[in-house]
Design an enzyme around this catalytic site. Structure first.
Site, PDB file in Angstrom:
ATOM      1  N   ASP A  13       0.792  -1.240   0.000  1.00  0.00           N
ATOM      2  CA  ASP A  13       0.000   0.000   0.000  1.00  0.00           C
ATOM      3  C   ASP A  13       0.823   1.288   0.000  1.00  0.00           C
ATOM      4  O   ASP A  13       0.293   2.344   0.334  1.00  0.00           O
ATOM      5  CB  ASP A  13      -0.972   0.002   1.181  1.00  0.00           C
ATOM      6  CG  ASP A  13      -0.254   0.127   2.521  1.00  0.00           C
ATOM      7  OD1 ASP A  13       0.969  -0.077   2.566  1.00  0.00           O
ATOM      8  OD2 ASP A  13      -0.917   0.432   3.518  1.00  0.00           O
ATOM      9  N   GLU A  14       2.099   1.215  -0.350  1.00  0.00           N
ATOM     10  CA  GLU A  14       2.871   2.463  -0.422  1.00  0.00           C
ATOM     11  C   GLU A  14       3.941   2.429  -1.508  1.00  0.00           C
ATOM     12  O   GLU A  14       4.435   1.364  -1.870  1.00  0.00           O
ATOM     13  CB  GLU A  14       3.492   2.816   0.934  1.00  0.00           C
ATOM     14  CG  GLU A  14       4.159   1.673   1.618  1.00  0.00           C
ATOM     15  CD  GLU A  14       4.819   2.083   2.928  1.00  0.00           C
ATOM     16  OE1 GLU A  14       5.569   3.068   2.969  1.00  0.00           O
ATOM     17  OE2 GLU A  14       4.586   1.379   3.913  1.00  0.00           O
TER      18      GLU A  14
END
Length: 359
Positions: A109-110
């Site tokens: 998620d990054e």
DNA sequence: TCTGGGGTCCTAGGACCC
DNA sequence: TCTGGGGTCCTAGGACCC
């Protein structure tokens, strides 16, 4: 010192619960807790991630699920659906990638983007960040927060500064002030243990850390002490790069109840190996080291490993070796909580070397 | 409170080699 | 008689990250 770069860190807000709320509109605005089965407060395991509504009740990531249940019994408890999250992640990363060829996915998620050659100043970078945030929200219905700074460290700390759906810009001239006020625990690599040691040395903020002689840090923490000193000054020369090679692959399982039946252990080893061996074949990876991990009911954890003089992808070798390695821990009158199997010492096929696998 | 599962990196000691 | 030194590989444990 190279602080003429402009780096962006893009971080999804409460990613797993956000995806769940997107798929289940009736869950929007409600406390959604993704993690282990709470079993009416008797469940084993932890919270993987929770929605902002759940955070209002005091629920946090990595908290035992039983504690979450106490704080928020009315919450919506969901088992993680990694296949779904990986699909959404893939779509989002594909969107982000288009904005710079210097892209690095750091987790599901990054991601980092080096936009030095894409914008002329920080004002333009901020506008670009807003564009990326809106595109992700429009196309994937997920919000994210963005940090912009002269290096990866500052960008990452900045994305965490204002959440959810925030944008934080830290120009080179503001780095010192921005970083000095943060708690040392915010720095990557400083976890609960290191924080506690630092606190005992009277170091609580990054400013406190910056004032300590590097020598003392190196004496206490080894080479990481030197890195801590650099971070305290806001220095990070590391590049945004997509290069990545997987180092190990494995599976582990915590039993619902502690067990001492060797038969169950052996069957579980077979299941775990069957699962990740498929991945091994799909990725065309060979290995030469097999390790097992065993955790007793009191959480005491041991590992054992064996390295061969050859590379192989043979499933039976993994199973047989894992069972041999685990044998000395069985029938000794101790109950077992967890069993894991992992392979390392990998040889990747040529085509696989540049591909990034994120789980 | 009672601690998931996927990983990475570091350290320290011992074996072994030249 | 009182024990080289550097390098590499392996094992086990532990901290940390998402």
């Amino acid at each position: 010192m190279v602080d003429n770069r402009i780096i962006m860190h893009i971080d999804m807000d409460a990613f797993f619960p956000s995806v769940e709320q997107r798929e289940h509109p009736e869950w929007r605005g409600k406390p959604v807790i993704v993690g282990a089965d709470p079993r009416e407060g008797k469940g084993r395991g932890v919270v993987a991630s929770c929605s902002y509504e759940a955070r209002e009740f005091g629920v946090r990531s990595a908290m035992p699920i039983s504690e979450a249940w106490k704080l928020c019994p009315q919450g919506i408890y969901v088992r993680p659906n990694f296949e779904l999250y990986e699909k959404v992640s893939y779509n989002i990363m594909s969107l982000i990638k288009k904005y710079s060829d210097k892209f690095e996915q750091v987790s599901i998620d990054e991601a980092f983007l080096d936009v030095t050659n894409k914008v002329k100043d920080y004002e333009e970078a901020e506008k670009l960040a807003e564009r990326i945030k809106k595109e992700i929200l429009n196309k994937e219905k997920i919000t994210c927060s963005v940090g912009i700074g002269p290096n990866k460290l500052i960008a990452k700390l900045a994305s965490d500064y204002k959440k959810p759906y925030g944008t934080t810009v830290v120009k080179p001239e503001d780095v010192k002030l921005f970083i000095s006020r943060l708690n040392v625990r915010k720095l990557p690599g400083i976890g609960p243990k290191t924080e506690s040691v630092l606190n005992k040395m009277g170091i609580k903020t990054v400013d406190d850390l910056a004032k300590v002689d590097v020598k003392i840090l190196v004496d206490t923490f080894g080479v990481f002490g030197y890195r801590m000193h650099e971070m305290s000054l806001g220095i990070d020369e590391s590049e945004v790069t997509e290069e990545y090679e997987i180092k190990s692959l494995g599976r582990e399982k915590t039993f619902e109840e502690d067990i001492d039946d060797p038969e169950i252990i052996f069957n579980t080893i077979d299941e775990l190996v069957d699962e990740f061996h498929e991945e091994l074949l799909a990725l065309d990876i060979q290995f030469k080291t097999i390790s097992i991990k065993i955790r007793f009911e009191n959480f005491e954890t041991h590992t054992r490993a064996r390295t061969f003089e050859f590379y192989t992808k043979d499933k039976k070798i993994i199973k047989d070796t894992a069972k041999e390695l685990v044998q000395p821990f069985l029938n000794i009158g101790r109950k077992i909580r967890l069993i894991g199997v992992r392979v390392s010492g990998l040889k990747l096929s040529e085509k696989q070397k540049t591909l990034k696998e994120i789980t």
